[in-house]
Design a protein around this motif. Structure first.
Motif, PDB file in Angstrom:
ATOM      1  N   LEU A  16       0.805  -1.220   0.000  1.00  0.00           N
ATOM      2  CA  LEU A  16       0.000   0.000   0.000  1.00  0.00           C
ATOM      3  C   LEU A  16       0.838   1.270   0.000  1.00  0.00           C
ATOM      4  O   LEU A  16       0.474   2.258  -0.638  1.00  0.00           O
ATOM      5  N   LEU A  17       1.959   1.268   0.689  1.00  0.00           N
ATOM      6  CA  LEU A  17       2.767   2.485   0.790  1.00  0.00           C
ATOM      7  C   LEU A  17       3.755   2.665  -0.356  1.00  0.00           C
ATOM      8  O   LEU A  17       4.120   3.793  -0.684  1.00  0.00           O
ATOM      9  N   VAL A  18       4.204   1.579  -0.956  1.00  0.00           N
ATOM     10  CA  VAL A  18       5.193   1.671  -2.031  1.00  0.00           C
ATOM     11  C   VAL A  18       4.588   1.240  -3.368  1.00  0.00           C
ATOM     12  O   VAL A  18       4.667   1.957  -4.359  1.00  0.00           O
ATOM     13  N   GLY A  19       3.986   0.074  -3.382  1.00  0.00           N
ATOM     14  CA  GLY A  19       3.504  -0.491  -4.639  1.00  0.00           C
ATOM     15  C   GLY A  19       2.344   0.256  -5.253  1.00  0.00           C
ATOM     16  O   GLY A  19       2.302   0.466  -6.467  1.00  0.00           O
ATOM     17  N   LEU A  20       1.388   0.662  -4.447  1.00  0.00           N
ATOM     18  CA  LEU A  20       0.210   1.338  -4.982  1.00  0.00           C
ATOM     19  C   LEU A  20       0.557   2.687  -5.623  1.00  0.00           C
ATOM     20  O   LEU A  20       0.104   2.957  -6.739  1.00  0.00           O
ATOM     21  N   PRO A  21       1.358   3.546  -4.986  1.00  0.00           N
ATOM     22  CA  PRO A  21       1.726   4.793  -5.672  1.00  0.00           C
ATOM     23  C   PRO A  21       2.497   4.556  -6.977  1.00  0.00           C
ATOM     24  O   PRO A  21       2.276   5.267  -7.963  1.00  0.00           O
ATOM     25  N   VAL A  22       3.367   3.563  -6.993  1.00  0.00           N
ATOM     26  CA  VAL A  22       4.088   3.242  -8.226  1.00  0.00           C
ATOM     27  C   VAL A  22       3.109   2.781  -9.300  1.00  0.00           C
ATOM     28  O   VAL A  22       3.208   3.171 -10.467  1.00  0.00           O
ATOM     29  N   TYR A  23       2.144   1.980  -8.923  1.00  0.00           N
ATOM     30  CA  TYR A  23       1.144   1.493  -9.867  1.00  0.00           C
ATOM     31  C   TYR A  23       0.283   2.647 -10.394  1.00  0.00           C
ATOM     32  O   TYR A  23      -0.043   2.690 -11.584  1.00  0.00           O
ATOM     33  N   VAL A  24      -0.090   3.584  -9.539  1.00  0.00           N
ATOM     34  CA  VAL A  24      -0.891   4.730  -9.963  1.00  0.00           C
ATOM     35  C   VAL A  24      -0.125   5.565 -10.987  1.00  0.00           C
ATOM     36  O   VAL A  24      -0.678   5.962 -12.029  1.00  0.00           O
ATOM     37  N   VAL A  25       1.132   5.826 -10.721  1.00  0.00           N
ATOM     38  CA  VAL A  25       1.950   6.597 -11.664  1.00  0.00           C
ATOM     39  C   VAL A  25       2.073   5.852 -12.994  1.00  0.00           C
ATOM     40  O   VAL A  25       1.959   6.454 -14.072  1.00  0.00           O
ATOM     41  N   LEU A  49      -8.265  -0.733 -14.122  1.00  0.00           N
ATOM     42  CA  LEU A  49      -6.905  -0.828 -13.585  1.00  0.00           C
ATOM     43  C   LEU A  49      -6.908  -0.839 -12.061  1.00  0.00           C
ATOM     44  O   LEU A  49      -6.052  -1.472 -11.440  1.00  0.00           O
ATOM     45  N   GLY A  50      -7.877  -0.162 -11.460  1.00  0.00           N
ATOM     46  CA  GLY A  50      -7.986  -0.166  -9.998  1.00  0.00           C
ATOM     47  C   GLY A  50      -8.297  -1.544  -9.450  1.00  0.00           C
ATOM     48  O   GLY A  50      -7.792  -1.941  -8.404  1.00  0.00           O
ATOM     49  N   PHE A  51      -9.134  -2.296 -10.138  1.00  0.00           N
ATOM     50  CA  PHE A  51      -9.410  -3.667  -9.725  1.00  0.00           C
ATOM     51  C   PHE A  51      -8.249  -4.592 -10.072  1.00  0.00           C
ATOM     52  O   PHE A  51      -7.936  -5.522  -9.321  1.00  0.00           O
ATOM     53  N   ALA A  52      -7.610  -4.341 -11.198  1.00  0.00           N
ATOM     54  CA  ALA A  52      -6.548  -5.236 -11.682  1.00  0.00           C
ATOM     55  C   ALA A  52      -5.348  -5.278 -10.739  1.00  0.00           C
ATOM     56  O   ALA A  52      -4.713  -6.325 -10.591  1.00  0.00           O
ATOM     57  N   TRP A  53      -5.010  -4.166 -10.096  1.00  0.00           N
ATOM     58  CA  TRP A  53      -3.819  -4.177  -9.233  1.00  0.00           C
ATOM     59  C   TRP A  53      -4.043  -5.028  -7.990  1.00  0.00           C
ATOM     60  O   TRP A  53      -3.097  -5.602  -7.439  1.00  0.00           O
ATOM     61  N   ALA A  54      -5.282  -5.099  -7.524  1.00  0.00           N
ATOM     62  CA  ALA A  54      -5.553  -5.796  -6.267  1.00  0.00           C
ATOM     63  C   ALA A  54      -5.708  -7.307  -6.438  1.00  0.00           C
ATOM     64  O   ALA A  54      -5.523  -8.054  -5.472  1.00  0.00           O
ATOM     65  N   LEU A  55      -6.050  -7.769  -7.614  1.00  0.00           N
ATOM     66  CA  LEU A  55      -6.302  -9.197  -7.809  1.00  0.00           C
ATOM     67  C   LEU A  55      -5.123 -10.094  -7.426  1.00  0.00           C
ATOM     68  O   LEU A  55      -5.323 -11.100  -6.744  1.00  0.00           O
ATOM     69  N   PRO A  56      -3.904  -9.772  -7.809  1.00  0.00           N
ATOM     70  CA  PRO A  56      -2.797 -10.660  -7.417  1.00  0.00           C
ATOM     71  C   PRO A  56      -2.509 -10.664  -5.919  1.00  0.00           C
ATOM     72  O   PRO A  56      -1.874 -11.582  -5.410  1.00  0.00           O
ATOM     73  N   PHE A  57      -2.973  -9.652  -5.200  1.00  0.00           N
ATOM     74  CA  PHE A  57      -2.652  -9.514  -3.781  1.00  0.00           C
ATOM     75  C   PHE A  57      -3.814  -9.864  -2.863  1.00  0.00           C
ATOM     76  O   PHE A  57      -3.773  -9.574  -1.669  1.00  0.00           O
ATOM     77  N   ARG A  58      -4.862 -10.467  -3.382  1.00  0.00           N
ATOM     78  CA  ARG A  58      -6.034 -10.798  -2.565  1.00  0.00           C
ATOM     79  C   ARG A  58      -5.670 -11.652  -1.362  1.00  0.00           C
ATOM     80  O   ARG A  58      -6.158 -11.433  -0.264  1.00  0.00           O
ATOM     81  N   PHE A  59      -4.803 -12.642  -1.548  1.00  0.00           N
ATOM     82  CA  PHE A  59      -4.465 -13.534  -0.432  1.00  0.00           C
ATOM     83  C   PHE A  59      -3.700 -12.814   0.665  1.00  0.00           C
ATOM     84  O   PHE A  59      -3.755 -13.213   1.825  1.00  0.00           O
ATOM     85  N   ILE A  60      -2.999 -11.743   0.326  1.00  0.00           N
ATOM     86  CA  ILE A  60      -2.261 -10.990   1.348  1.00  0.00           C
ATOM     87  C   ILE A  60      -3.213 -10.126   2.161  1.00  0.00           C
ATOM     88  O   ILE A  60      -3.116 -10.046   3.380  1.00  0.00           O
ATOM     89  N   PHE A  61      -4.178  -9.495   1.497  1.00  0.00           N
ATOM     90  CA  PHE A  61      -5.077  -8.575   2.176  1.00  0.00           C
ATOM     91  C   PHE A  61      -6.215  -9.281   2.897  1.00  0.00           C
ATOM     92  O   PHE A  61      -6.854  -8.677   3.756  1.00  0.00           O
ATOM     93  N   ARG A  62      -6.480 -10.520   2.588  1.00  0.00           N
ATOM     94  CA  ARG A  62      -7.610 -11.228   3.198  1.00  0.00           C
ATOM     95  C   ARG A  62      -7.361 -11.436   4.697  1.00  0.00           C
ATOM     96  O   ARG A  62      -6.387 -12.025   5.115  1.00  0.00           O
ATOM     97  N   GLY A  63      -8.265 -10.910   5.516  1.00  0.00           N
ATOM     98  CA  GLY A  63      -8.195 -11.105   6.959  1.00  0.00           C
ATOM     99  C   GLY A  63      -7.270 -10.163   7.699  1.00  0.00           C
ATOM    100  O   GLY A  63      -7.084 -10.309   8.910  1.00  0.00           O
ATOM    101  N   ILE A  64      -6.699  -9.173   7.039  1.00  0.00           N
ATOM    102  CA  ILE A  64      -5.754  -8.270   7.685  1.00  0.00           C
ATOM    103  C   ILE A  64      -6.450  -7.403   8.739  1.00  0.00           C
ATOM    104  O   ILE A  64      -5.876  -7.068   9.756  1.00  0.00           O
ATOM    105  N   GLY A  65      -7.708  -7.054   8.525  1.00  0.00           N
ATOM    106  CA  GLY A  65      -8.427  -6.205   9.475  1.00  0.00           C
ATOM    107  C   GLY A  65      -8.901  -6.943  10.716  1.00  0.00           C
ATOM    108  O   GLY A  65      -9.391  -6.323  11.654  1.00  0.00           O
TER     109      GLY A  65
END
Length: 81
Positions: A16-25, A49-65
């Motif tokens: 979220l702090l590094v990859g997402l800004p790079v992806y947005v640019v 593109l907003g949905f596409a960036w998150a698909l590979p990382f679903r398993f990482i974000f699942r249950g984090i909250g």
């Protein structure tokens, strides 16, 4: 090999702090290379593109909250002596 809860939280933070800004640019740059489409087409591209960036990382974000499941097991066992 499954990542632990703590490792998934750390990777989620890095993404979220590094990859997402790079992806947005990168996304804005790629859309800027083509001739400016209509507003609706451009919106559709960005939403896609907003949905596409998150698909590979679903398993990482699942249950984090949720609370750490390993901490709950440790508390149930009681303090070790």
């Amino acid at each position: 090999m499954a990542l632990s809860y703590t490792a998934r939280r750390r990777w989620a933070l890095v993404i979220l702090l590094v990859g997402l800004p790079v992806y947005v640019v990168a996304a804005v740059t790629l859309v800027g290379l083509i001739e400016r489409p209509s507003v609706l087409v451009e919106l559709a591209i960005y939403v896609g593109l907003g949905f596409a960036w998150a698909l590979p990382f679903r398993f990482i974000f699942r249950g984090i909250g949720q609370p750490d499941p390993e901490a709950k097991k440790t508390e149930e066992q009681g303090p070790s002596v």
